[in-house]
Scaffold this active site. Structure first.
Site, PDB file in Angstrom:
ATOM      1  N   SER A  45      -6.295  26.896 -29.238  1.00  0.00           N
ATOM      2  CA  SER A  45      -5.714  27.860 -28.292  1.00  0.00           C
ATOM      3  C   SER A  45      -6.366  29.212 -28.564  1.00  0.00           C
ATOM      4  O   SER A  45      -7.307  29.306 -29.360  1.00  0.00           O
ATOM      5  CB  SER A  45      -4.194  27.915 -28.458  1.00  0.00           C
ATOM      6  OG  SER A  45      -3.853  28.226 -29.792  1.00  0.00           O
ATOM      7  N   ARG A  49      -3.350  22.484 -15.005  1.00  0.00           N
ATOM      8  CA  ARG A  49      -3.784  22.780 -13.642  1.00  0.00           C
ATOM      9  C   ARG A  49      -5.076  22.016 -13.391  1.00  0.00           C
ATOM     10  O   ARG A  49      -5.936  21.894 -14.269  1.00  0.00           O
ATOM     11  CB  ARG A  49      -4.048  24.289 -13.470  1.00  0.00           C
ATOM     12  CG  ARG A  49      -2.784  25.128 -13.318  1.00  0.00           C
ATOM     13  CD  ARG A  49      -2.165  24.937 -11.945  1.00  0.00           C
ATOM     14  NE  ARG A  49      -1.010  25.807 -11.717  1.00  0.00           N
ATOM     15  CZ  ARG A  49       0.238  25.483 -12.007  1.00  0.00           C
ATOM     16  NH1 ARG A  49       0.506  24.313 -12.578  1.00  0.00           N
ATOM     17  NH2 ARG A  49       1.234  26.313 -11.737  1.00  0.00           N
ATOM     18  N   GLU A  91      -5.007  19.829  -4.658  1.00  0.00           N
ATOM     19  CA  GLU A  91      -3.750  19.175  -4.271  1.00  0.00           C
ATOM     20  C   GLU A  91      -3.349  19.595  -2.845  1.00  0.00           C
ATOM     21  O   GLU A  91      -3.558  20.758  -2.474  1.00  0.00           O
ATOM     22  CB  GLU A  91      -2.640  19.592  -5.250  1.00  0.00           C
ATOM     23  CG  GLU A  91      -2.896  19.110  -6.675  1.00  0.00           C
ATOM     24  CD  GLU A  91      -1.884  19.679  -7.661  1.00  0.00           C
ATOM     25  OE1 GLU A  91      -0.863  20.238  -7.232  1.00  0.00           O
ATOM     26  OE2 GLU A  91      -2.142  19.583  -8.858  1.00  0.00           O
ATOM     27  N   LEU A 125      -1.332  25.618 -27.106  1.00  0.00           N
ATOM     28  CA  LEU A 125      -0.119  25.237 -27.862  1.00  0.00           C
ATOM     29  C   LEU A 125       0.976  26.264 -27.606  1.00  0.00           C
ATOM     30  O   LEU A 125       1.506  26.900 -28.519  1.00  0.00           O
ATOM     31  CB  LEU A 125      -0.432  25.135 -29.360  1.00  0.00           C
ATOM     32  CG  LEU A 125       0.551  24.248 -30.153  1.00  0.00           C
ATOM     33  CD1 LEU A 125       0.367  22.773 -29.778  1.00  0.00           C
ATOM     34  CD2 LEU A 125       0.388  24.444 -31.642  1.00  0.00           C
ATOM     35  N   GLY A 126       1.348  26.358 -26.337  1.00  0.00           N
ATOM     36  CA  GLY A 126       2.503  27.160 -25.948  1.00  0.00           C
ATOM     37  C   GLY A 126       3.759  26.315 -26.043  1.00  0.00           C
ATOM     38  O   GLY A 126       3.796  25.325 -26.781  1.00  0.00           O
ATOM     39  N   HIS A 171       1.758  15.557  -9.328  1.00  0.00           N
ATOM     40  CA  HIS A 171       2.249  16.840  -9.845  1.00  0.00           C
ATOM     41  C   HIS A 171       3.772  16.817  -9.981  1.00  0.00           C
ATOM     42  O   HIS A 171       4.492  17.604  -9.371  1.00  0.00           O
ATOM     43  CB  HIS A 171       1.802  17.990  -8.940  1.00  0.00           C
ATOM     44  CG  HIS A 171       1.834  19.320  -9.645  1.00  0.00           C
ATOM     45  ND1 HIS A 171       1.066  20.396  -9.274  1.00  0.00           N
ATOM     46  CD2 HIS A 171       2.570  19.754 -10.701  1.00  0.00           C
ATOM     47  CE1 HIS A 171       1.315  21.428 -10.071  1.00  0.00           C
ATOM     48  NE2 HIS A 171       2.236  21.058 -10.952  1.00  0.00           N
ATOM     49  N   GLY A 185       5.384  16.981 -13.001  1.00  0.00           N
ATOM     50  CA  GLY A 185       5.781  17.399 -14.347  1.00  0.00           C
ATOM     51  C   GLY A 185       7.207  17.912 -14.448  1.00  0.00           C
ATOM     52  O   GLY A 185       7.964  17.536 -15.338  1.00  0.00           O
TER      53      GLY A 185
HETATM   54  C1  8YV Z   1       5.384  23.547  -9.875  1.00  0.00           C
HETATM   55  C2  8YV Z   1       4.231  23.795 -11.937  1.00  0.00           C
HETATM   56  O1  8YV Z   1       5.721  24.880  -9.950  1.00  0.00           O
HETATM   57  O2  8YV Z   1       5.751  24.989 -13.216  1.00  0.00           O
HETATM   58  C3  8YV Z   1       4.618  24.988 -12.724  1.00  0.00           C
HETATM   59  O3  8YV Z   1       3.759  25.886 -12.847  1.00  0.00           O
HETATM   60  O4  8YV Z   1       3.087  23.497 -11.803  1.00  0.00           O
HETATM   61  C4  8YV Z   1       5.263  22.993 -11.267  1.00  0.00           C
HETATM   62  O5  8YV Z   1       6.501  22.979 -11.932  1.00  0.00           O
HETATM   63  C5  8YV Z   1       6.375  22.764  -9.093  1.00  0.00           C
HETATM   64  O6  8YV Z   1       5.687  21.666  -8.724  1.00  0.00           O
HETATM   65  C6  8YV Z   1       6.909  23.469  -7.866  1.00  0.00           C
HETATM   66  O7  8YV Z   1       8.035  24.138  -8.158  1.00  0.00           O
END
Ligand code: 8YV
Length: 312
Positions: A174, A231, A260, A152-153, A278, A280
């Site tokens: 956490s 991750r 990945e 919970l960051g 990936h 996000g």
């Molecule tokens: C990657 C991420 O860094 O922020 C992180 O730790 O996993 C992603 O934002 C991004 O895919 C590459 O900049």
């Protein structure tokens, strides 16, 4: 005066990389072969290293960079960096927290909605023109269901805010309990047992490697959903595939994977696996802000000013 030399293991976003090139003599090394060439061919000392959240910076690489002063990562994660080795060498490390929190929390929320309401299957149903054969099957509502958040960051809290607005009950686990209005199961297995959706928002690295294993997946149970925006290393992917194929869990929503960009075919082909590459933080606005933060940290370092977002 000659520009300082930067080893670029992953380029900054398109809007920012040209600005980096104006400030640094950039050695691009996106592959092991290119890295070997950069390390042997560079006539100038490499003083900075640029990467992203998944970039691997082991001690063995640091040994080849005797003049390295700073590592700046375009990402919030830094689990690929050997922190003790950096500290022992006096190498500084920066990341890009906060600017990506909302986008990553949006993707976690999207994965919860995509899995609970079976929206990928529904989309495929229409693309296959299957509607004339009958209605799409019922899915599940979110209201009243429990979202169990591991970690919970900043991102975990942003996910909790979004899912609360969707009528879900929030539990979390956490390193320590926090002053928040959510239940705190004392262990990960208790969190998994209490959850309809187990959402991984913890850091990567050795401390969380395969934290979600067959035991945790079994505790999540046959109606449970695993969501991972943290991750890939946090989950034992082989155990996850077995749990899916054996109906020990119901379905998964994954934005990160153990190896990945390579995914196991069993995951690629599973109908109850919603998979994203990936993404996000992968919006123009956020990646540009992340890249600018990297640049600002480098500028601060070489101007002997305080770093904006230091890790060490
Ligand atoms: C990657 C991420 O860094 O922020 C992180 O730790 O996993 C992603 O934002 C991004 O895919 C590459 O900049």
């Amino acid at each position: 005066m000659a520009l300082p030399t930067a080893l670029v293991l992953a380029p900054l976003p398109p809007a920012i990389q040209p600005l980096l090139e104006q400030r640094f003599h950039c050695l691009h090394a996106p592959s092991p072969a290119a890295l070997e060439t950069a390390l042997t061919a560079s006539p100038y000392p490499i003083r900075a290293l640029v990467g992203h959240g998944s970039t691997q910076v082991p001690a063995s690489l640091l040994d080849q960079l005797p003049h390295l002063e700073i590592i700046t990562l375009c990402g919030v994660g830094y689990d690929g960096v050997d922190l003790p080795a950096c500290r022992a060498r006096g190498i500084r490390l920066t990341n890009t927290p906060d600017v990506l929190t909302d986008d990553v929390a949006d993707i976690a929320t999207a994965l919860v909605l995509l899995t609970s309401r079976r929206l990928i299957e529904a989309n495929r149903f229409l693309h296959q023109n299957a509607w004339p054969q009958g209605p799409f099957p019922l899915a599940s509502a979110l209201r009243g269901k429990t979202a169990g958040i591991l970690g919970l960051g900043r991102i975990g809290k942003a996910i909790a805010t979004r899912l609360t607005a969707l009528g879900m009950t929030i539990a979390y686990h956490s390193r320590h309990p926090q002053p928040v209005p959510h239940t705190y199961p004392p262990s990960l297995i208790d969190l998994a047992t209490a959850s309809d959706f187990l959402i991984l928002a913890c850091p990567g690295g050795p401390a969380t490697h395969h934290l979600v294993d067959a035991t945790i997946l079994s505790a999540l149970g046959p109606t449970g959903t695993l969501i991972n925006i943290a991750r890939g290393s946090v989950v034992d992917e082989a155990a996850l595939i077995h749990a899916l194929e054996s109906n020990l869990i119901h379905n998964v929503g994954l934005d990160v994977f153990e190896h990945e960009p390579h995914l196991p075919p069993a995951l690629i082909n599973h109908p109850r696996a919603v998979l994203l590459p990936h993404v996000g933080s992968a919006t123009t606005e956020t990646r540009t802000a992340m890249g600018q933060l990297c640049l600002d940290n480098l500028d601060a370092h070489f101007a002997q000013k305080p770093l904006l977002t230091p890790v060490i």
